[in-house]
Scaffold this motif. Structure first.
Motif, short mmCIF file in Angstrom:
data_model
loop_
_atom_site.label_atom_id
_atom_site.label_comp_id
_atom_site.label_asym_id
_atom_site.label_seq_id
_atom_site.Cartn_x
_atom_site.Cartn_y
_atom_site.Cartn_z
N GLY A 156 45.77 19.48 88.13
CA GLY A 156 44.58 19.17 88.91
C GLY A 156 44.87 19.04 90.39
N VAL A 157 43.89 18.52 91.11
CA VAL A 157 43.98 18.35 92.56
C VAL A 157 44.43 16.92 92.87
CG1 VAL A 157 42.70 18.33 94.74
CG2 VAL A 157 42.23 20.10 93.02
N SER A 158 45.44 16.82 93.72
CA SER A 158 45.99 15.52 94.13
C SER A 158 45.53 15.17 95.54
CB SER A 158 47.52 15.58 94.15
OG SER A 158 48.04 15.94 92.91
N TRP A 159 45.20 13.89 95.73
CA TRP A 159 44.99 13.37 97.07
C TRP A 159 46.37 13.03 97.61
CZ3 TRP A 159 40.60 9.26 96.14
CH2 TRP A 159 39.39 9.91 95.94
N VAL A 160 46.75 13.65 98.71
CA VAL A 160 48.07 13.44 99.30
C VAL A 160 47.94 12.45 100.46
CG1 VAL A 160 50.06 14.55 100.40
CG2 VAL A 160 48.69 15.82 98.70
N GLN A 161 48.75 11.41 100.41
CA GLN A 161 48.73 10.42 101.49
C GLN A 161 49.94 10.62 102.39
OE1 GLN A 161 48.18 6.42 100.10
NE2 GLN A 161 46.21 6.89 99.21
N TYR A 162 49.70 10.44 103.68
CA TYR A 162 50.78 10.49 104.67
C TYR A 162 51.17 9.06 105.03
CZ TYR A 162 53.30 10.77 109.00
OH TYR A 162 54.27 10.61 109.96
N PHE A 163 52.46 8.79 104.94
CA PHE A 163 53.04 7.54 105.42
C PHE A 163 53.98 7.89 106.56
CE2 PHE A 163 51.54 6.35 101.34
CZ PHE A 163 51.44 4.97 101.29
N GLY A 164 54.05 7.06 107.58
CA GLY A 164 54.97 7.33 108.68
C GLY A 164 54.72 6.39 109.84
N PRO A 165 55.60 6.46 110.84
CA PRO A 165 55.49 5.55 111.98
C PRO A 165 54.17 5.69 112.74
CG PRO A 165 57.56 6.77 112.06
CD PRO A 165 56.76 7.34 110.93
N GLU A 166 53.61 6.92 112.76
CA GLU A 166 52.38 7.12 113.52
C GLU A 166 51.14 7.28 112.64
OE1 GLU A 166 54.75 10.68 114.03
OE2 GLU A 166 54.32 9.66 112.18
N SER A 167 51.18 6.75 111.43
CA SER A 167 49.99 6.79 110.57
C SER A 167 48.85 6.01 111.24
CB SER A 167 50.28 6.17 109.20
OG SER A 167 49.09 6.11 108.44
N HIS A 168 47.64 6.54 111.15
CA HIS A 168 46.49 5.84 111.72
C HIS A 168 46.10 4.62 110.90
CE1 HIS A 168 44.35 8.15 108.64
NE2 HIS A 168 43.36 7.29 108.77
N VAL A 169 46.68 4.47 109.72
CA VAL A 169 46.37 3.34 108.83
C VAL A 169 47.57 2.38 108.81
CG1 VAL A 169 45.68 2.66 106.51
CG2 VAL A 169 45.01 4.90 107.38
N ALA A 170 47.33 1.14 109.21
CA ALA A 170 48.42 0.15 109.27
C ALA A 170 49.13 -0.02 107.92
CB ALA A 170 47.89 -1.19 109.75
#
Length: 181
Positions: A89-103
Motif C-alpha cells: 500500500g501507500v505509506s505516509w513518509v515522515q521527515y525527521f531532522g535538525p530543520e524539520s518544521h515540526v518540533a
C-alpha cells in the motif's frame, strides 16, 4: 556506528510515546534502520523502515526520495506529504531532522521514517485505513491496559513540545510546508 537519532527517540524527544517504547528494541517490531542508502530497499521482514542520511539536509533527502520513486501529495493549501507506494500500500513518509518544521520531529540527523506493512496487532484507536501510518506499529509486546495511557501520553507530550494543539502542519500526513519546497 552510533545511531544518534535512535538515542534521541529513546530519550523521549519526539512526540510519540509509542516510538520511545519501541525504540528500546526496534528489531522486535520489525523496525529496520538503514544508514546512507543509495536506493529505496525494503528488507524482508520489515514493518517500519528508517533511512538515516548522515550529513545531509532536508532538501538533499527529499531530492533523494523523489529520485528514488517516492512522490509528493498535497495535504492542504499549505502542506505536502511525501509518499511511498510499496507492495502493501501507500505509506505516509515522515521527515525527521535538525530543520524539520515540526518540533516533535527534530533530530540530530536527517531521516525518513515510514511503515511498509501492517503487523498482526496494532492499536485500534489509530483509525487510519487505506494508508500505512507509523501509528500502525506493532503493539503486541505492550500490555493491553497500557495502550490507552500511552495513546493519551502521545497527545500530551506533543502538545507540550509544540506549545500548542497540533494542526494540519504537524499532522502525520504532512511532511513539508509548501513554503519550504
Amino acid at each position: 556506528m552510533k545511531d544518534k537519532n535512535l538515542e534521541y527517540i529513546r530519550r523521549g524527544k519526539t512526540g510519540c510515546v509509542f516510538a520511545t517504547i519501541l525504540s528500546r528494541n526496534p528489531s522486535k517490531v520489525g523496525w529496520v534502520r538503514i544508514f546512507n542508502p543509495s536506493v529505496v530497499d525494503i528488507p524482508d521482514g520489515s514493518f517500519i523502515v528508517s533511512y538515516i542520511f548522515e550529513g545531509k539536509d532536508k532538501s538533499e533527502v527529499i531530492e533523494w526520495a523523489l529520485a528514488n520513486g517516492m512522490y509528493m501529495e498535497e495535504t492542504s493549501d499549505d502542506t505536502l506529504g511525501l509518499r511511498y507506494k510499496g507492495e502493501n500500500g501507500v505509506s505516509w513518509v515522515q521527515y525527521f531532522g535538525p530543520e524539520s518544521h515540526v518540533a516533535t520531529r527534530r533530530s540530530p540527523e536527517s531521516e525518513l521514517l515510514f511503515c511498509v506493512k501492517l503487523p498482526k496487532k496494532y492499536y485500534w484507536k489509530v483509525g487510519f485505513s487505506g494508508v500505512l501510518h507509523l501509528a500502525h506499529a506493532s503493539v503486541e509486546h505492550i500490555k493491553e491496559k497500557s495502550l490507552d495511557v500511552i495513546w493519551e501520553g502521545c497527545f500530551n507530550r506533543t502538545k507540550k513540545l509544540l506549545g500548542y494543539k497540533p494542526t494540519i502542519k504537524e499532522a502525520a500526513k504532512t511532511t513539508l510546508l509548501k513554503e519550504d519546497e
